[in-house]
Design a protein around this motif. Sequence first.
Motif, mmCIF file in Angstrom:
data_model
loop_
_atom_site.group_PDB
_atom_site.id
_atom_site.type_symbol
_atom_site.label_atom_id
_atom_site.label_comp_id
_atom_site.label_asym_id
_atom_site.label_seq_id
_atom_site.Cartn_x
_atom_site.Cartn_y
_atom_site.Cartn_z
ATOM 1 N N SER A 61 -1.615 49.263 5.114
ATOM 2 C CA SER A 61 -0.898 50.409 5.690
ATOM 3 C C SER A 61 0.506 50.045 6.174
ATOM 4 O O SER A 61 1.241 50.917 6.630
ATOM 5 N N ALA A 96 -3.741 55.905 9.075
ATOM 6 C CA ALA A 96 -2.814 54.779 9.192
ATOM 7 C C ALA A 96 -1.774 54.796 8.077
ATOM 8 O O ALA A 96 -0.637 54.344 8.273
ATOM 9 N N VAL A 99 0.638 57.874 9.394
ATOM 10 C CA VAL A 99 1.160 57.945 10.758
ATOM 11 C C VAL A 99 1.792 56.603 11.139
ATOM 12 O O VAL A 99 1.160 55.559 10.985
ATOM 13 N N HIS A 101 2.683 53.350 13.034
ATOM 14 C CA HIS A 101 1.829 52.575 13.932
ATOM 15 C C HIS A 101 2.269 51.122 13.957
ATOM 16 O O HIS A 101 3.123 50.710 13.176
ATOM 17 N N ILE A 109 -5.048 48.720 15.851
ATOM 18 C CA ILE A 109 -3.985 49.644 15.463
ATOM 19 C C ILE A 109 -3.551 50.495 16.652
ATOM 20 O O ILE A 109 -4.378 51.004 17.397
ATOM 21 N N GLN A 110 -2.252 50.613 16.796
ATOM 22 C CA GLN A 110 -1.664 51.416 17.866
ATOM 23 C C GLN A 110 -0.738 52.438 17.211
ATOM 24 O O GLN A 110 0.348 52.104 16.761
ATOM 25 N N TYR A 111 -1.217 53.694 17.143
ATOM 26 C CA TYR A 111 -0.424 54.751 16.536
ATOM 27 C C TYR A 111 0.711 55.162 17.460
ATOM 28 O O TYR A 111 0.585 55.112 18.676
ATOM 29 N N ASN A 112 1.802 55.649 16.865
ATOM 30 C CA ASN A 112 2.830 56.324 17.639
ATOM 31 C C ASN A 112 2.167 57.600 18.158
ATOM 32 O O ASN A 112 1.707 58.427 17.363
ATOM 33 N N LEU A 116 0.918 60.780 15.899
ATOM 34 C CA LEU A 116 -0.517 60.982 15.713
ATOM 35 C C LEU A 116 -0.912 62.399 16.098
ATOM 36 O O LEU A 116 -1.699 63.060 15.402
ATOM 37 N N LEU A 149 -9.815 60.382 16.229
ATOM 38 C CA LEU A 149 -8.466 59.928 16.562
ATOM 39 C C LEU A 149 -8.226 59.909 18.072
ATOM 40 O O LEU A 149 -7.109 59.722 18.530
#
Length: 161
Positions: A61, A96, A99, A101, A109-112, A116, A149
């Motif tokens: 990703s 992923a 979006v 991240h 994983i740390q999404y914005n 998200l 999510l």
Amino acid sequence: MAAESKTIAIALNNDLINNLDISPASTVIEQMLQEGVESHEQQLRFDINYDLEAGDPRELSEIPEVRLWFVRLDAKYPWLPFLLDWKAGEFARYAAMLVPHQFSSQEGIQYNPEALEIFLMHKIFILGDWLKQQDIPSLSRLKSMAQMLGYELDDAFFGIF
């Protein structure tokens, strides 16, 4: 166990991805539509075999070409999360791909967060309308997708649209 045996895998490789060739996915998805899409809920997964140079530490990703392929697929089938095998992590991987991240070795994983939220609301609206067109009950499905999510959506929210 029965659901696992029904899982349908779409193999992707460098050529397909680099040429934005979604035809293998389209062939499978169009067949699912002809057979009755409801019977194929959460059966689809992607086997991605994308060769990287030795020592390239990126996750799939994080590779722009792979992400762009999924953006192309999402543009054609914006309701695709309905078909993805959520239990196998396909919905999370799909998110992923679409979006922004970052990866953290401690937290994964740390999404914005704003991206998200926009992605989720976009999918809720698309899937809500699409599921109604298919005469498939949507409330529990959409709430489950949001929960995957990290969001809890109130039933009243769905009454607005």
